[in-house]
Design an enzyme around this catalytic site. Structure first.
Site, mmCIF file in Angstrom:
data_model
loop_
_atom_site.group_PDB
_atom_site.id
_atom_site.type_symbol
_atom_site.label_atom_id
_atom_site.label_comp_id
_atom_site.label_asym_id
_atom_site.label_seq_id
_atom_site.Cartn_x
_atom_site.Cartn_y
_atom_site.Cartn_z
ATOM 1 N N HIS A 69 -16.175 -59.979 115.622
ATOM 2 C CA HIS A 69 -14.746 -59.706 115.552
ATOM 3 C C HIS A 69 -14.129 -60.545 114.441
ATOM 4 C CE1 HIS A 69 -15.078 -59.089 120.210
ATOM 5 N NE2 HIS A 69 -15.719 -58.158 119.522
ATOM 6 N N TYR A 132 -12.082 -72.531 121.470
ATOM 7 C CA TYR A 132 -11.573 -72.301 120.116
ATOM 8 C C TYR A 132 -10.057 -72.431 120.074
ATOM 9 C CZ TYR A 132 -11.518 -67.448 121.958
ATOM 10 O OH TYR A 132 -11.365 -66.326 122.730
#
Length: 468
Positions: A69, A132
């Site tokens: 992605h 993240y």
């Protein structure tokens, strides 16, 4: 468990993708690390990307595979536990499109992933916790701007340690397009506000043929209107160039003008600065010699403001607001000449008719041609110059307004002695705003950044030679 004593940075074949080794300190109780330390990571070479959201992905089984992605924001990825095989593919427009980089990550490593780089990972241990930081908030609208690549693409041929036939994949990841069918993620754009003014027109010329710049005039975007800010998709942009300003120096001293000057030159710039901070944008803001009282012979970028009038005061306030943006360029200029009404055009019209003129002869400065200011702005952006304030005028010996006028008369074939000098004090009796006596700006810093402004006299001859 071994210990990494300092952050180490590894560049990769993908521009902007950085791999970091993080210090991990362990003993009989387990281990500890500073997972995110802004200053240390910036010093290690990571951009100051301004994260706003922290996400965690727990993966219970070995062989869980996610991606590829490419998202419309930057990411800083690290592990809290476990181990992964990471694969990153550049899906941005440009020569590095399709470049692959792979690495194994444990809690000892982290990776910075720029916007538009496809991100994927495969867990090599059960109970892997993948974290993240991102510099924009997730939304369904934002997800519509993702770019995807199939995990099994034959051209990229990611060397997955565990065969995808044996992995846990989502149905969506199984059906993403092959590389030949991927539409690259476009780069972020530059937004020019106030594009219908003298500098705006020059910026149009400077970026002519570039499809990555949007130009908005006051009718398209009103910098004093909250509705304009709310209606804009700021994720599309990397940079705002604000060339909008209230520049009617004398009108600023009136009751109505004072309100307008502060609204456009100060309050609106504060709102622009907030937008730039919220969306991690670069802000280019145009300043003026009028923030100084003119007592110094030459003004350097570090000189504190000392404005004499409302216009200068409002611009100084706007400069202070723009300087709060981590990545900002305050471009300070003087005596601007471009399209539309300006001093040079006025003098040229008088010279063509051999009309005498009385012009101030005790204010000193250099002309700044709008095309050269625009070129300086583009230079700063394209060369990733250090943020801060830069004086940008044309070069050459400083002149008084009267000397400039005489030069215009001579270039138009008129008699220069038709221009008579007048003092600032006499000029002020006409009800004008106070003006700095010296508007000479030091050019050392912009020259050190690699931009050498042309001579004002050279540019003046060219300008008048175009039939002005």
């Amino acid at each position: 468990m071994g210990e990494v004593q300092q952050i180490q940075t590894t560049t990769t074949p993908i521009p902007g993708l950085l791999l970091f080794s993080l210090p991990v300190h362990g003993d009989n109780r387990g281990w500890f690390k500073e997972n995110w330390h802004r200053r240390k990571l910036i010093d290690a070479g990571m951009p100051d990307f301004g994260p706003v959201q922290n996400n965690i992905s727990f993966n219970a089984q070995r062989g869980t595979t996610r991606g590829i992605h490419a998202e419309p924001w930057d990411k800083f990825i690290s592990l809290a536990s476990g181990r992964i095989f990471g694969a990153w593919v550049d899906l941005r427009e440009g020569p590095s499109f399709g470049t692959l980089f792979t690495a194994e990550l444990s809690p000892h490593e982290a990776v910075f992933v720029p916007r538009g780089v496809g991100n994927a990972f495969q867990t090599l241990q059960s109970d892997t916790v993948y974290t993240y930081l991102v510099n924009d908030h997730w939304s369904a609208e934002a997800q519509a701007n993702y770019t995807f690549l199939n995990l099994a693409d034959e051209d990229i041929a990611v060397p997955w340690p565990i065969s995808l036939d044996e992995c846990i994949l989502s149905p969506q990841d199984r059906t993403h397009p092959r590389l030949a069918d991927v539409e690259p993620m476009p780069g972020r754009r530059i937004l020019v506000l106030g594009a219908d003014g003298q500098l705006g027109a020059a910026l149009r010329r400077a970026y002519q043929g570039q499809g990555t710049v949007d130009f908005l005039g006051r009718g398209d975007f009103d910098i004093t209107s909250e509705e304009s800010y709310q209606a804009m998709d700021w994720r599309k942009y990397s940079t705002i160039i604000n060339s909008a300003a209230f520049t009617a120096v004398d009108a600023a001293e009136t009751a109505e003008g004072r309100v307008a000057a502060w609204a456009i030159n100060a309050s609106a710039v504060t709102r622009l600065a907030r937008t730039a901070v919220e969306h991690s944008l670069t802000l280019v803001h145009i300043s003026t010699d009028y923030i100084f009282d003119g007592t110094a012979a030459i003004h350097r970028e570090v000189e504190p403001p000392s404005p004499l009038g409302v216009y200068g005061q409002s611009k100084a306030a706007g400069d202070a607001a723009a300087a709060t943006v981590p990545r900002h360029y305050i471009v300070r200029t003087s005596w601007v000449v471009g399209q539309g009404r300006n001093f040079v055009r006025t003098m040229a019209a008088l010279a063509d008719k051999e009309v005498p003129a009385r012009v101030v002869d005790d204010q000193w400065g250099r002309l700044s041609f709008a095309d050269d200011i625009a070129a300086g702005i583009r230079h700063l952006l394209e060369n990733n110059a250090a943020p801060g304030t830069y004086n940008v005028t044309n070069d050459g010996e400083p002149q008084s307004w009267a000397q400039v006028a005489r030069e215009v008369y001579a270039l138009r074939g008129a008699t220069p002695t038709l221009v008579a000098g007048i003092s600032t004090d006499d000029y002020a009796k006409q009800g004008t705003a106070p003006r700095p006596r010296s508007s000479v700006l030091d050019l050392s810093k912009i020259r050190a950044a690699g931009f050498n402004p042309p001579s004002a006299s050279e540019r003046l001859a060219e300008y008048l030679g175009k039939g002005t």
